[in-house]
Design a protein around this motif. Structure first.
Motif, PDB file in Angstrom:
ATOM      1  N   PRO A   1      -2.185  14.717  -8.545  1.00 37.34           N
ATOM      2  CA  PRO A   1      -1.077  13.755  -8.586  1.00 37.34           C
ATOM      3  C   PRO A   1      -0.887  13.196  -9.978  1.00 37.34           C
ATOM      4  O   PRO A   1      -1.842  12.961 -10.706  1.00 37.34           O
ATOM      5  N   GLN A  16       2.143   1.841  -3.478  1.00 41.06           N
ATOM      6  CA  GLN A  16       1.077   2.330  -4.347  1.00 41.06           C
ATOM      7  C   GLN A  16       0.833   3.816  -4.142  1.00 41.06           C
ATOM      8  O   GLN A  16       0.528   4.552  -5.086  1.00 41.06           O
ATOM      9  N   ASN A  17       0.989   4.276  -2.912  1.00 38.20           N
ATOM     10  CA  ASN A  17       0.763   5.698  -2.626  1.00 38.20           C
ATOM     11  C   ASN A  17       1.896   6.572  -3.150  1.00 38.20           C
ATOM     12  O   ASN A  17       1.660   7.683  -3.635  1.00 38.20           O
ATOM     13  N   ILE A  18       3.137   6.067  -3.025  1.00 35.90           N
ATOM     14  CA  ILE A  18       4.262   6.900  -3.467  1.00 35.90           C
ATOM     15  C   ILE A  18       4.531   6.739  -4.956  1.00 35.90           C
ATOM     16  O   ILE A  18       5.458   7.355  -5.490  1.00 35.90           O
ATOM     17  N   SER A  19       3.780   5.864  -5.639  1.00 40.61           N
ATOM     18  CA  SER A  19       3.983   5.701  -7.080  1.00 40.61           C
ATOM     19  C   SER A  19       3.426   6.869  -7.876  1.00 40.61           C
ATOM     20  O   SER A  19       3.641   6.961  -9.080  1.00 40.61           O
ATOM     21  N   ARG A  20       2.698   7.760  -7.213  1.00 43.62           N
ATOM     22  CA  ARG A  20       2.153   8.938  -7.886  1.00 43.62           C
ATOM     23  C   ARG A  20       2.743  10.176  -7.227  1.00 43.62           C
ATOM     24  O   ARG A  20       2.804  10.286  -6.007  1.00 43.62           O
ATOM     25  N   ASP A  32       3.050  14.402  -6.667  1.00 44.89           N
ATOM     26  CA  ASP A  32       2.265  15.640  -6.673  1.00 44.89           C
ATOM     27  C   ASP A  32       3.079  16.721  -7.386  1.00 44.89           C
ATOM     28  O   ASP A  32       4.168  17.090  -6.959  1.00 44.89           O
ATOM     29  N   ARG A  71       0.829  -1.209   0.000  1.00 43.10           N
ATOM     30  CA  ARG A  71       0.000   0.000   0.000  1.00 43.10           C
ATOM     31  C   ARG A  71       0.862   1.258   0.000  1.00 43.10           C
ATOM     32  O   ARG A  71       0.522   2.259  -0.637  1.00 43.10           O
ATOM     33  N   VAL A  72       1.983   1.224   0.728  1.00 42.02           N
ATOM     34  CA  VAL A  72       2.876   2.387   0.751  1.00 42.02           C
ATOM     35  C   VAL A  72       3.435   2.657  -0.637  1.00 42.02           C
ATOM     36  O   VAL A  72       3.471   3.812  -1.107  1.00 42.02           O
TER      37      VAL A  72
END
Length: 679
Positions: free
Chosen positions: A302, A290-294, A296, A287-288
């Motif tokens: 994002p 997946q969040n940092i794969s985009r 801002d 999950r981490v």
């Protein structure tokens, strides 16, 4: 010109110096007590030459005043040693060449023609000499930087690599000290051979690289031969290392570095977890990522990362490890997160204290009447709910028989009724064919005291729910069924449905440790028991005490969860109207009953945070020793017919700790070996 060519001056000079030096001449030996104050060093040299019979040549640069204070006399040899010490203090030294002693400045001594001795010829004096010390096990060139700070600046020290020797020019006493140091260091550097077995590298390749490295170092140090010998054993793929301890340790580190597996392609890495569970960590990290794969971009929208997210994290439950495929920067970030997540979690020992005290006082007193004839009862003040009176009345006055048989008095029925009746029962009755009468006196006083203490305890990890149940699994009838046959033969295939329920003590708790020493507890406590009363109910009756709450408790403190204090007073009376109200006489037509119940129920809780093995061992030892003491007490009481040794007793806690420590040491050693192989 010698001293003998001036007979008049020599005795006078000797007398003056003897007086100045405090010369004393005891019988059998000549001793000197030296006390000098601002005496010219030339006069001291002349006196020592005459006293010791030594020819001394003095450098013209030797000048100055000396001061010596002595309280004890010295011999002739000791006088010469004292003379050498005085010269060294003033920056001069004595160099012996044949039978002549030259007194020169210390800075010129190392170039003077001094005596040359081997390692065993030092005299321990302050004369300036040159000594050659040969080494057997350690390199002379490597000792020079170590020994240089231990000698004076004017001393000379050098290493000769072909013979592995050290040449040193200094006073004899200081050379003795340096030689002792060299001997001890040389003895400690004993040549030994280590066998290093390779797992990944090839022995010939490793030896070839290390030989090139040793030759390069030897060339830089002056062309000396390498101090370590390396031999490759192709049959066992091992390297034999022969040398002193330092060299073998240095070569061992290099071999360990070279004997490593090739890095896998694709940036794949296996990380073994110690405390955390691999599937849980894999879900979190996925999950981490997946969040940092985009990313801002700053406008609040994002955007996908360039190239996409190619990182994958898989969990292997068998080895409790993570298989990670990621780029170098992502791999470093994931390893840092894993390092912070895979930590030892604290544990919480929850101890509940359940205290229940109950006091019941009751009194019953009454007189009951029954009148009946052969056609049935026609008058009574029997309490229908009083089983005692009803059963005694049925025994004393049995129902009439329609078939014309006699209604005989049944003594067995009366005995059965009295046996099931608590308290005091006294009856009187008359029996004949036409009229039956019974009078029953009931008197009962009861008192019940109950003091119940239950202390369930439970150990669990932080943020981990756990529960403990201690009790019985009791069957309760929930239904029944009877199939009546059509032929009138009665019931067929009857059955009952039963449901089992736990009756006892149940403790369910989920601890949450705060940053400090406090714990938030989600706790549920239930205490149930059987009452044993089934007079009116169709089945068993259970008592239930249940509490569910969330509290904040300090480490090691006892807090109250809840409780109940109850006073129950029941007072009843049954009587015949008007007759029961007559003073004194009304007691014959009245039944009184009173019951007082006092109940005190309190539930306490104590939490203890266990952060390491030492605290865990302490908490376990308390419980362990308590149970062992109880077993020892039971054994002390003994058995009636059997040997007391049949009673089981726990072993001593110290032996248990020793066994656990041995197991832990074995596991640590195995873990270190595994880590060494993996590295």
């Amino acid at each position: 010109m010698t001293l003998r060519s001036r007979p008049l001056r020599t005795p006078l000079l000797s007398a003056l110096l003897a007086l100045l030096l405090g010369l004393s001449s005891p019988l059998g030996a000549q001793d000197y007590t030296v006390n000098l104050k601002e005496t010219d060093i030339q006069e001291l040299i002349k006196f020592v030459a005459e006293a010791t019979g030594t020819t001394i040549v003095v450098d013209p640069a030797v000048k100055g005043k000396v001061k010596v204070v002595s309280s004890k006399p010295v011999s002739r040899d000791e006088l010469y040693e004292l003379f050498l010490s005085i010269l060294e203090v003033h920056g001069y030294t004595a160099v012996r060449s044949g039978g002549v002693v030259r007194v020169i400045q210390s800075k010129d001594a190392r170039s003077a023609p001094v005596d040359v001795r081997d390692g065993k010829g030092a005299s321990g004096s302050d004369e300036y000499i040159t000594q050659v010390i040969r080494l057997e096990n350690i390199s002379a060139a490597k000792l020079i930087p170590v020994l240089r700070p231990l000698v004076p600046q004017q001393a000379h020290m050098a290493a000769y690599a072909p013979s592995n020797a050290i040449i040193i020019s200094d006073v004899s006493a200081n050379i003795d000290r340096i030689r002792d140091i060299i001997v001890r260091m040389d003895d400690s550097a004993v040549q030994q051979t280590d066998i290093v077995k390779l797992r990944y590298a090839v022995s010939e390749d490793v030896v070839r690289m290390l030989d090139q490295l040793n030759k390069s170092e030897a060339k830089q140090s002056g062309g000396a031969e390498p101090e370590v010998l390396l031999v490759a054993d192709n049959r066992t793929n091992s390297v034999l290392v022969s040398g002193d301890e330092l060299e073998r340790a240095r070569i061992g580190k290099l071999i360990k570095y070279l004997d490593t597996p090739l890095e896998q392609s694709g940036n794949v890495k296996v990380i073994y977890l110690e405390y955390a569970q691999a599937p849980d960590i894999a879900d979190v990290l996925t999950r981490v990522m997946q969040n940092i794969s985009r990313l801002d971009t700053g406008d609040g929208k994002p955007q996908p990362r360039t190239g996409g997210n190619t990182s994958t994290i898989e969990a292997d439950e068998g080895t409790n490890s993570l298989i990670i495929t990621a780029d170098a920067d992502e791999m470093a970030a994931l390893e840092a997160v894993i390092h912070r997540l895979d930590i030892r979690r604290a544990q919480v020992l929850v101890e509940a204290i359940i205290v229940e005290m109950e006091l019941i006082d009751g009194q019953d007193l009454g007189l009951q009447w029954l009148f009946a004839n052969e056609d049935g009862a026609f008058g009574s003040n029997i309490n229908a709910n009083d089983t005692r009176a009803r059963r005694i009345a049925e025994a004393v006055i049995p129902p009439s028989n329609d078939d014309g048989s006699d209604n005989d008095f049944e003594l067995g029925d009366l005995t059965s009724a009295l046996a099931q009746t608590p308290g005091f029962s006294l009856g009187w009755g008359t029996l004949d064919d036409d009229f039956n009468m019974a009078v029953i006196l009931n008197a009962l006083k009861s008192q019940t005291n109950a003091n119940i203490l239950s202390t369930p305890s439970l150990l669990t990890l932080d943020n981990q729910e756990a529960y403990i149940t201690v009790g019985q699994n009791v069957p309760f009838v929930t239904g029944s069924y009877t199939n009546t046959g059509a032929g009138g033969d009665g019931a067929q295939n009857p059955f009952q449905t039963i449901e089992r329920e736990n009756v006892g003590i149940t403790l369910t708790v989920t601890p949450h440790i705060n940053e400090g020493d406090s714990v938030v507890l989600d706790i549920e406590q239930e205490v149930s028991s059987l009452t044993g009363l089934s007079l009116i109910a169709s089945d068993l009756i259970t008592n239930e005490r249940k509490i569910q709450t969330k509290v904040l408790a300090q480490d090691g403190r006892v807090i109250v969860l809840g409780g109940l204090i109850k006073d129950d007073v029941q007072d009843g009376s049954q009587k015949i109207p008007i007759l029961g109200d007559i003073p004194f006489l009304g007691r014959l037509f009245r039944t009184d009953a009173v019951q007082v119940t006092k109940s005190n129920l309190m539930i306490f809780i104590r939490t203890t945070i266990l952060r390491d093995d030492e605290q865990m061992a302490g908490a376990t030892a308390d419980k362990y020793r308590y149970i062992k003491d109880q077993q020892e007490l039971r054994r002390a009481r003994g058995l009636m017919f059997l040997d007391d040794e049949n009673l089981p007793v726990l072993p001593e806690w110290d032996s248990q700790i020793q066994q656990l420590q041995e197991i832990k040491d074995t596991e640590d050693a195995a873990g270190d070996a595994t880590a060494a192989e993996g590295s």
